[in-house]
Design a protein around this motif. Structure first.
Motif, mmCIF file in Angstrom:
data_model
loop_
_atom_site.group_PDB
_atom_site.id
_atom_site.type_symbol
_atom_site.label_atom_id
_atom_site.label_comp_id
_atom_site.label_asym_id
_atom_site.label_seq_id
_atom_site.Cartn_x
_atom_site.Cartn_y
_atom_site.Cartn_z
ATOM 1 N N GLY A 63 -8.436 -10.676 -0.452
ATOM 2 C CA GLY A 63 -8.729 -11.647 -1.505
ATOM 3 C C GLY A 63 -10.157 -11.575 -1.997
ATOM 4 N N LYS A 64 -11.064 -11.210 -1.113
ATOM 5 C CA LYS A 64 -12.479 -11.117 -1.481
ATOM 6 C C LYS A 64 -12.830 -9.752 -2.064
ATOM 7 C CE LYS A 64 -13.975 -14.389 2.029
ATOM 8 N NZ LYS A 64 -14.712 -14.569 3.274
ATOM 9 N N GLY A 65 -11.848 -8.843 -2.089
ATOM 10 C CA GLY A 65 -12.112 -7.520 -2.643
ATOM 11 C C GLY A 65 -12.782 -6.588 -1.649
ATOM 12 N N LEU A 66 -12.795 -6.965 -0.399
ATOM 13 C CA LEU A 66 -13.424 -6.144 0.634
ATOM 14 C C LEU A 66 -12.581 -4.905 0.911
ATOM 15 C CD1 LEU A 66 -15.973 -6.443 2.380
ATOM 16 C CD2 LEU A 66 -14.524 -7.340 4.173
ATOM 17 N N ILE A 67 -11.255 -5.091 0.895
ATOM 18 C CA ILE A 67 -10.334 -3.964 0.996
ATOM 19 C C ILE A 67 -9.306 -4.094 -0.122
ATOM 20 C CG2 ILE A 67 -10.596 -3.611 3.481
ATOM 21 C CD1 ILE A 67 -7.976 -5.107 3.909
ATOM 22 N N HIS A 68 -8.697 -2.982 -0.509
ATOM 23 C CA HIS A 68 -7.701 -2.966 -1.569
ATOM 24 C C HIS A 68 -6.430 -3.663 -1.098
ATOM 25 C CE1 HIS A 68 -4.878 -1.253 -4.510
ATOM 26 N NE2 HIS A 68 -5.937 -1.130 -5.281
ATOM 27 N N LYS A 69 -5.688 -4.247 -2.025
ATOM 28 C CA LYS A 69 -4.485 -4.992 -1.647
ATOM 29 C C LYS A 69 -3.450 -4.091 -0.983
ATOM 30 C CE LYS A 69 -1.946 -4.779 -5.975
ATOM 31 N NZ LYS A 69 -1.149 -5.546 -6.926
ATOM 32 N N ASN A 70 -3.360 -2.832 -1.398
ATOM 33 C CA ASN A 70 -2.412 -1.913 -0.763
ATOM 34 C C ASN A 70 -2.856 -1.565 0.652
ATOM 35 O OD1 ASN A 70 -1.010 -1.939 -3.129
ATOM 36 N ND2 ASN A 70 -1.550 0.135 -3.751
ATOM 37 N N ASN A 71 -4.156 -1.475 0.850
ATOM 38 C CA ASN A 71 -4.698 -1.228 2.195
ATOM 39 C C ASN A 71 -4.359 -2.421 3.098
ATOM 40 O OD1 ASN A 71 -6.191 -0.578 4.445
ATOM 41 N ND2 ASN A 71 -8.082 -0.192 3.338
ATOM 42 N N ALA A 72 -4.484 -3.610 2.547
ATOM 43 C CA ALA A 72 -4.156 -4.823 3.313
ATOM 44 C C ALA A 72 -2.671 -4.826 3.675
ATOM 45 C CB ALA A 72 -4.511 -6.067 2.501
ATOM 46 N N ALA A 73 -1.829 -4.472 2.732
ATOM 47 C CA ALA A 73 -0.389 -4.434 2.984
ATOM 48 C C ALA A 73 -0.065 -3.399 4.059
ATOM 49 C CB ALA A 73 0.367 -4.115 1.704
ATOM 50 N N HIS A 74 -0.732 -2.267 4.003
ATOM 51 C CA HIS A 74 -0.534 -1.199 4.992
ATOM 52 C C HIS A 74 -0.927 -1.674 6.391
ATOM 53 C CE1 HIS A 74 -0.411 2.975 6.445
ATOM 54 N NE2 HIS A 74 -1.500 2.663 7.125
ATOM 55 N N LYS A 75 -2.077 -2.344 6.468
ATOM 56 C CA LYS A 75 -2.559 -2.845 7.761
ATOM 57 C C LYS A 75 -1.604 -3.896 8.328
ATOM 58 C CE LYS A 75 -7.556 -2.131 7.099
ATOM 59 N NZ LYS A 75 -7.635 -0.940 7.904
ATOM 60 N N LYS A 76 -1.164 -4.827 7.484
ATOM 61 C CA LYS A 76 -0.266 -5.886 7.948
ATOM 62 C C LYS A 76 1.074 -5.300 8.393
ATOM 63 C CE LYS A 76 -0.461 -8.701 4.415
ATOM 64 N NZ LYS A 76 -0.327 -9.911 3.582
ATOM 65 N N SER A 77 1.544 -4.303 7.670
ATOM 66 C CA SER A 77 2.793 -3.653 8.037
ATOM 67 C C SER A 77 2.677 -2.980 9.401
ATOM 68 C CB SER A 77 3.172 -2.621 6.977
ATOM 69 O OG SER A 77 4.307 -1.895 7.363
ATOM 70 N N ALA A 78 1.568 -2.303 9.633
ATOM 71 C CA ALA A 78 1.342 -1.627 10.912
ATOM 72 C C ALA A 78 1.241 -2.645 12.050
ATOM 73 C CB ALA A 78 0.080 -0.782 10.840
ATOM 74 N N LEU A 79 0.563 -3.769 11.801
ATOM 75 C CA LEU A 79 0.448 -4.819 12.809
ATOM 76 C C LEU A 79 1.828 -5.382 13.158
ATOM 77 C CD1 LEU A 79 -2.628 -6.832 11.442
ATOM 78 C CD2 LEU A 79 -2.596 -5.382 13.452
ATOM 79 N N THR A 80 2.618 -5.652 12.132
ATOM 80 C CA THR A 80 3.946 -6.218 12.339
ATOM 81 C C THR A 80 4.828 -5.251 13.118
ATOM 82 O OG1 THR A 80 3.719 -7.396 10.262
ATOM 83 C CG2 THR A 80 5.931 -7.241 11.165
ATOM 84 N N LYS A 81 4.732 -3.989 12.772
ATOM 85 C CA LYS A 81 5.521 -2.973 13.464
ATOM 86 C C LYS A 81 5.151 -2.916 14.948
ATOM 87 C CE LYS A 81 6.902 1.844 12.985
ATOM 88 N NZ LYS A 81 6.688 3.102 12.279
ATOM 89 N N LYS A 82 3.847 -2.941 15.247
ATOM 90 C CA LYS A 82 3.403 -2.921 16.640
ATOM 91 C C LYS A 82 3.893 -4.154 17.397
ATOM 92 C CE LYS A 82 -0.891 -0.259 16.372
ATOM 93 N NZ LYS A 82 -2.355 -0.341 16.497
ATOM 94 N N LEU A 83 3.826 -5.311 16.734
ATOM 95 C CA LEU A 83 4.260 -6.548 17.374
ATOM 96 C C LEU A 83 5.761 -6.524 17.651
ATOM 97 C CD1 LEU A 83 3.306 -9.377 18.301
ATOM 98 C CD2 LEU A 83 4.017 -10.208 16.062
ATOM 99 N N ASN A 84 6.542 -6.039 16.693
ATOM 100 C CA ASN A 84 7.986 -5.991 16.861
ATOM 101 C C ASN A 84 8.432 -4.977 17.894
ATOM 102 O OD1 ASN A 84 8.357 -8.014 14.997
ATOM 103 N ND2 ASN A 84 8.690 -6.620 13.286
ATOM 104 N N GLU A 85 7.621 -3.943 18.109
ATOM 105 C CA GLU A 85 7.967 -2.936 19.112
ATOM 106 C C GLU A 85 7.748 -3.436 20.543
ATOM 107 O OE1 GLU A 85 5.809 0.559 18.014
ATOM 108 O OE2 GLU A 85 7.225 1.092 16.427
ATOM 109 N N MET A 86 6.965 -4.508 20.662
ATOM 110 C CA MET A 86 6.807 -5.129 21.982
ATOM 111 C C MET A 86 8.103 -5.858 22.309
ATOM 112 S SD MET A 86 3.024 -6.810 21.986
ATOM 113 C CE MET A 86 3.138 -7.294 23.692
ATOM 114 N N ALA A 87 8.666 -5.591 23.461
ATOM 115 C CA ALA A 87 9.940 -6.251 23.752
ATOM 116 C C ALA A 87 9.927 -7.006 25.057
ATOM 117 C CB ALA A 87 11.061 -5.238 23.812
#
Length: 87
Positions: A63-87
């Motif tokens: 939101g502050k323009g520190l990182i691009h919105k697509n970069n943010a989406a990529h990071k959040k996707s990777a975080l979610t994937k890691k969290l979901n792989e924990m079982a």
């Protein structure tokens, strides 16, 4: 070195903004590392808490323009994937 008054002001502003951006980027990286540590330890509760914090920090950075919105989406996707792989 700037000689014109407006250039001096701009130089001072850009230096201040650079420090602010560095601090926020550091905060972002720290949040991401805390999540990675929690996942590596296998601590599901800590991972969920740090996940929420990390996603919030990524959104703020985007939101502050520190990182691009697509970069943010990529990071959040990777975080979610890691969290979901924990079982």
């Amino acid at each position: 070195m700037p000689n014109i008054k407006s250039a001096k002001k701009r130089d001072a502003k850009s230096k201040a903004q650079r420090l602010k951006n560095r601090a926020e980027r550091t905060q972002l990286r720290t949040a991401l590392k805390k999540f990675d540590v929690a996942v590596a330890e296998g601590n599901k509760d800590a991972a969920v808490e740090s996940y929420k914090s990390a996603v919030k920090t990524v959104d703020k950075a985007s939101g502050k323009g520190l990182i691009h919105k697509n970069n943010a989406a990529h990071k959040k996707s990777a975080l979610t994937k890691k969290l979901n792989e924990m079982a």
